[in-house]
Each structure stands twice: as structure tokens, then as C-alpha cells.
Design a protein around this motif. Structure first.
Motif, PDB file in Angstrom:
ATOM      1  N   ALA A  91       0.856  -1.189   0.000  1.00 17.35           N
ATOM      2  CA  ALA A  91       0.000   0.000   0.000  1.00 17.35           C
ATOM      3  C   ALA A  91       0.887   1.233   0.000  1.00 17.35           C
ATOM      4  CB  ALA A  91      -0.907   0.002   1.225  1.00 17.35           C
ATOM      5  N   SER A  92       0.533   2.228  -0.808  1.00 15.92           N
ATOM      6  CA  SER A  92       1.342   3.435  -0.916  1.00 15.92           C
ATOM      7  C   SER A  92       1.212   4.285   0.335  1.00 15.92           C
ATOM      8  CB  SER A  92       0.924   4.253  -2.146  1.00 15.92           C
ATOM      9  OG  SER A  92       1.685   5.444  -2.229  1.00 15.92           O
ATOM     10  N   MET A  93       2.367   4.702   0.883  1.00 15.40           N
ATOM     11  CA  MET A  93       2.408   5.603   2.025  1.00 15.40           C
ATOM     12  C   MET A  93       2.867   7.003   1.618  1.00 15.40           C
ATOM     13  SD  MET A  93       1.407   3.702   4.509  1.00 15.40           S
ATOM     14  CE  MET A  93       1.857   4.634   5.964  1.00 15.40           C
ATOM     15  N   SER A  94       3.709   7.085   0.584  1.00 13.72           N
ATOM     16  CA  SER A  94       4.268   8.362   0.148  1.00 13.72           C
ATOM     17  C   SER A  94       4.676   8.237  -1.316  1.00 13.72           C
ATOM     18  CB  SER A  94       5.482   8.722   1.022  1.00 13.72           C
ATOM     19  OG  SER A  94       6.056   9.951   0.634  1.00 13.72           O
ATOM     20  N   GLU A  95       4.436   9.301  -2.092  1.00 11.20           N
ATOM     21  CA  GLU A  95       4.743   9.254  -3.524  1.00 11.20           C
ATOM     22  C   GLU A  95       5.296  10.594  -4.000  1.00 11.20           C
ATOM     23  OE1 GLU A  95       1.509   8.147  -6.014  1.00 11.20           O
ATOM     24  OE2 GLU A  95       0.957   6.383  -4.815  1.00 11.20           O
ATOM     25  N   GLN A  96       6.008  10.511  -5.122  1.00 10.86           N
ATOM     26  CA  GLN A  96       6.468  11.707  -5.835  1.00 10.86           C
ATOM     27  C   GLN A  96       6.714  11.311  -7.284  1.00 10.86           C
ATOM     28  OE1 GLN A  96      10.384  14.625  -5.882  1.00 10.86           O
ATOM     29  NE2 GLN A  96       9.709  13.797  -3.896  1.00 10.86           N
ATOM     30  N   HIS A  97       6.323  12.185  -8.225  1.00  7.21           N
ATOM     31  CA  HIS A  97       6.489  11.912  -9.650  1.00  7.21           C
ATOM     32  C   HIS A  97       7.108  13.132 -10.321  1.00  7.21           C
ATOM     33  CE1 HIS A  97       3.887   8.409  -9.078  1.00  7.21           C
ATOM     34  NE2 HIS A  97       3.141   9.204  -8.336  1.00  7.21           N
ATOM     35  N   ARG A  98       8.098  12.877 -11.178  1.00  5.34           N
ATOM     36  CA  ARG A  98       8.805  13.964 -11.865  1.00  5.34           C
ATOM     37  C   ARG A  98       8.972  13.606 -13.331  1.00  5.34           C
ATOM     38  NH1 ARG A  98      13.984  15.582  -8.328  1.00  5.34           N
ATOM     39  NH2 ARG A  98      13.821  17.397  -9.681  1.00  5.34           N
ATOM     40  N   ALA A  99       8.921  14.639 -14.198  1.00  9.34           N
ATOM     41  CA  ALA A  99       9.061  14.416 -15.631  1.00  9.34           C
ATOM     42  C   ALA A  99      10.067  15.393 -16.211  1.00  9.34           C
ATOM     43  CB  ALA A  99       7.714  14.574 -16.331  1.00  9.34           C
ATOM     44  N   ASP A 100      10.884  14.879 -17.135  1.00  9.22           N
ATOM     45  CA  ASP A 100      11.843  15.699 -17.876  1.00  9.22           C
ATOM     46  C   ASP A 100      11.839  15.208 -19.321  1.00  9.22           C
ATOM     47  OD1 ASP A 100      13.856  17.266 -18.810  1.00  9.22           O
ATOM     48  OD2 ASP A 100      15.481  16.288 -17.701  1.00  9.22           O
ATOM     49  N   GLY A 101      10.974  15.814 -20.126  1.00  9.32           N
ATOM     50  CA  GLY A 101      10.812  15.342 -21.499  1.00  9.32           C
ATOM     51  C   GLY A 101      10.232  13.936 -21.516  1.00  9.32           C
ATOM     52  N   ASP A 102      10.937  13.033 -22.204  1.00 12.69           N
ATOM     53  CA  ASP A 102      10.471  11.645 -22.289  1.00 12.69           C
ATOM     54  C   ASP A 102      10.891  10.813 -21.084  1.00 12.69           C
ATOM     55  OD1 ASP A 102       9.132  11.819 -24.732  1.00 12.69           O
ATOM     56  OD2 ASP A 102      10.991  11.560 -25.871  1.00 12.69           O
ATOM     57  N   ARG A 103      11.662  11.391 -20.188  1.00 13.16           N
ATOM     58  CA  ARG A 103      12.119  10.659 -19.008  1.00 13.16           C
ATOM     59  C   ARG A 103      11.243  11.011 -17.809  1.00 13.16           C
ATOM     60  NH1 ARG A 103      16.950   8.184 -19.396  1.00 13.16           N
ATOM     61  NH2 ARG A 103      17.303   8.328 -17.152  1.00 13.16           N
ATOM     62  N   GLN A 128      12.387   4.575 -12.976  1.00  7.52           N
ATOM     63  CA  GLN A 128      12.808   5.542 -14.005  1.00  7.52           C
ATOM     64  C   GLN A 128      12.353   5.006 -15.369  1.00  7.52           C
ATOM     65  OE1 GLN A 128      14.960   8.436 -13.306  1.00  7.52           O
ATOM     66  NE2 GLN A 128      14.281   9.058 -15.353  1.00  7.52           N
ATOM     67  N   ARG A 129      11.606   5.822 -16.119  1.00  9.07           N
ATOM     68  CA  ARG A 129      11.078   5.401 -17.420  1.00  9.07           C
ATOM     69  C   ARG A 129      11.598   6.319 -18.519  1.00  9.07           C
ATOM     70  NH1 ARG A 129       7.148   5.367 -13.705  1.00  9.07           N
ATOM     71  NH2 ARG A 129       6.458   7.459 -14.307  1.00  9.07           N
ATOM     72  N   ASP A 130      12.044   5.730 -19.604  1.00 12.16           N
ATOM     73  CA  ASP A 130      12.450   6.478 -20.806  1.00 12.16           C
ATOM     74  C   ASP A 130      11.492   6.061 -21.909  1.00 12.16           C
ATOM     75  OD1 ASP A 130      13.604   7.496 -23.121  1.00 12.16           O
ATOM     76  OD2 ASP A 130      15.641   7.287 -22.331  1.00 12.16           O
ATOM     77  N   ALA A 139      10.920   7.344 -24.867  1.00 11.60           N
ATOM     78  CA  ALA A 139      11.472   7.351 -26.225  1.00 11.60           C
ATOM     79  C   ALA A 139      12.230   6.066 -26.511  1.00 11.60           C
ATOM     80  CB  ALA A 139      12.390   8.561 -26.413  1.00 11.60           C
ATOM     81  N   ALA A 140      12.971   5.579 -25.533  1.00 15.38           N
ATOM     82  CA  ALA A 140      13.748   4.352 -25.706  1.00 15.38           C
ATOM     83  C   ALA A 140      12.935   3.109 -25.406  1.00 15.38           C
ATOM     84  CB  ALA A 140      14.982   4.389 -24.810  1.00 15.38           C
ATOM     85  N   GLY A 141      11.749   3.278 -24.800  1.00 11.70           N
ATOM     86  CA  GLY A 141      10.920   2.131 -24.440  1.00 11.70           C
ATOM     87  C   GLY A 141      11.554   1.288 -23.347  1.00 11.70           C
ATOM     88  N   MET A 142      12.228   1.948 -22.399  1.00 14.42           N
ATOM     89  CA  MET A 142      12.930   1.214 -21.349  1.00 14.42           C
ATOM     90  C   MET A 142      12.582   1.805 -19.982  1.00 14.42           C
ATOM     91  SD  MET A 142      16.709   0.939 -23.086  1.00 14.42           S
ATOM     92  CE  MET A 142      17.341  -0.013 -21.705  1.00 14.42           C
ATOM     93  N   PHE A 143      12.763   0.981 -18.933  1.00 16.90           N
ATOM     94  CA  PHE A 143      12.628   1.495 -17.572  1.00 16.90           C
ATOM     95  C   PHE A 143      13.612   0.754 -16.683  1.00 16.90           C
ATOM     96  CE2 PHE A 143      10.102  -2.309 -17.133  1.00 16.90           C
ATOM     97  CZ  PHE A 143      10.227  -2.669 -15.798  1.00 16.90           C
TER      98      PHE A 143
END
Length: 225
Positions: free
Chosen positions: A4-16, A45-47, A49-53
Motif C-alpha cells: 500500500a502506498s504511504m508516500s509518492e512523488q512523480h517527476r518528468a523531464d521530457g520523455d524521461r 525511471q522510465r524512458d 522514447a527508448a521504451g525502457m525502464f
């Protein structure tokens, strides 16, 4: 494992895109080994454009310690959103959580022992050496967290000890008072010198994955690390 989630944070930088989670293992009370940490910090970490994480994770006894581990891996220590229903009971709890969250990227604390109880009131304690202790004569801290079941809050406190052995002795009675620091003028001078030194990066202990080994039966305390 049921998380169960207790704490979260999400960040984006272009396709990453990066996501940071502290998750609670709701099934930890059914583990074969008592006392293991119930919180797991996860960085994804998700990219696109490259289809990788890529993903990494580590177990921690307290939510704020998991957040600190994530700060070292790129999270913003001020941008976490708490998801769980259990909130801090008071400002002292918030202060200590902020200290642990910020220290995850500074290497301030070396963790020796921790124990997470799986029965009410769900106490958790952590023993750590503080490299920036205000009182150099008492460099060891115990962080003690207790949940208040009736109002879905938790109280986090800290105590200052001369040695790890003294701190371990305190954990035999979790209702006993936690000793505060006692600063003499010479100790204050020493603390000022200590505070001017730079701390090493990251938590001084690398949290094991999977969690650490079982405590020996009968003493209710995990082995020394």
C-alpha cells in the motif's frame, strides 16, 4: 506481498519520467521472520522514447527513512505526497521526520539495529549513530515510532545515548523515557567543530535487499549489524 502506498512523488523531464514510492507491506505481520522492516522505498525511471525502464528498491523501518533514501536518488525532499491515512500526531513528529528525510542524502546516520512490531501499537525503533551529534558524548540515537490506533496518527520521538549497547538496553522497555542530550560548554564547542565537517553521501548503511537476517529467538531484538 501486499503493498500500500504511504508516500509518492512523480517527476518528468521530457520523455524521461521518474516515480518515487514508499510502500507499506500490509502482509509483513505474516512474515516468518519477526521484526523485519515493513516499508519499501522504490524508484522507477522510465524512458518513453527508448521504451525502457529501470527500478531499484530497499527496505526501511520508517517512512521518512525511505523518503531519505529516495532523496539521494533524485527525489525532492519537499515534494512527497503522503498517501496513507496515518498522519503525524504533533510537530515534534514532523520535525524528526524532516530530519530523517533530509539526512538520507547526507550520510548523517549510521544505522545499527531496527525492529518493527506487527502487533498493536505497532512500535518501530531504530538505533543509529549521529555523525553530527549536538552532544558528542551521546552520539547514538534511538528513533521510536508508535501508532495511535484510535485516531490514525503516529508519534515519533528520539533519545540520545552514550553507546549502542545503552540504546539496545532501552529497547527492553519501550515505555521508559528517552534520554535527551545533555550539553556542557565544552560539548557545545566540540559539536560546533563537528558540524562544520562535510558528511559522506548517502545513508552510511546500505539497506539490504532482501531484508536482513532473522533475529535469534527469544530476545525480541534483531542481531547487531
Amino acid at each position: 506481498m501486499d503493498l500500500a502506498s504511504m508516500s509518492e512523488q512523480h517527476r518528468a523531464d521530457g520523455d524521461r519520467h521518474a516515480s518515487f514510492y514508499v510502500l507499506y507491506n500490509t502482509a509483513h505481520m505474516h512474515d516468518d521472520v519477526p521484526g523485519l522492516p515493513a516499508m519499501v522505498a522504490v524508484r522507477v525511471q522510465r524512458d518513453r522514447a527508448a521504451g525502457m525502464f529501470e527500478m531499484e528498491y530497499a527496505w526501511h523501518p520508517l517512512v521518512a527513512m525511505g523518503e531519505g533514501w529516495l532523496v539521494r536518488r533524485g527525489a525532492d525532499q519537499t515534494a512527497f505526497t503522503r498517501q496513507g491515512p496515518i498522519g503525524p500526531a504533533d510537530r515534534e513528529t514532523e520535525r524528526i521526520e524532516a530530519l530523517l528525510r533530509a539526512s538520507g542524502g547526507s550520510g548523517r546516520f549510521t544505522v545499527h539495529d531496527d525492529y518493527s512490531f506487527d502487533t498493536a501499537p505497532y512500535d518501530t525503533w531504530v538505533i543509529a549513530t549521529d555523525t553530527l551529534a549536538a552532544d558528542p558524548a551521546r552520539p547514538v540515537r534511538v528513533f521510536h515510532d508508535r501508532r495511535q490506533i484510535d485516531n490514525d496518527t503516529h508519534t515519533l520521538r528520539e533519545g540520545h545515548f552514550v553507546s549502542v549497547e545503552d540504546a539496545r538496553a532501552w529497547t527492553d522497555d519501550l515505555d521508559s523515557p528517552l534520554p535527551p542530550p545533555a550539553l556542557s560548554p565544552s560539548a557545545r564547542a566540540a559539536a560546533a567543530l563537528l558540524g562544520s565537517s562535510a558528511a559522506a553521501a548517502g545513508w552510511a548503511r546500505v539497506v539490504s535487499t532482501p531484508p536482513p537476517a532473522a533475529p535469534p529467538p527469544g530476545n525480541g531484538r534483531p542481531p547487531s549489524r
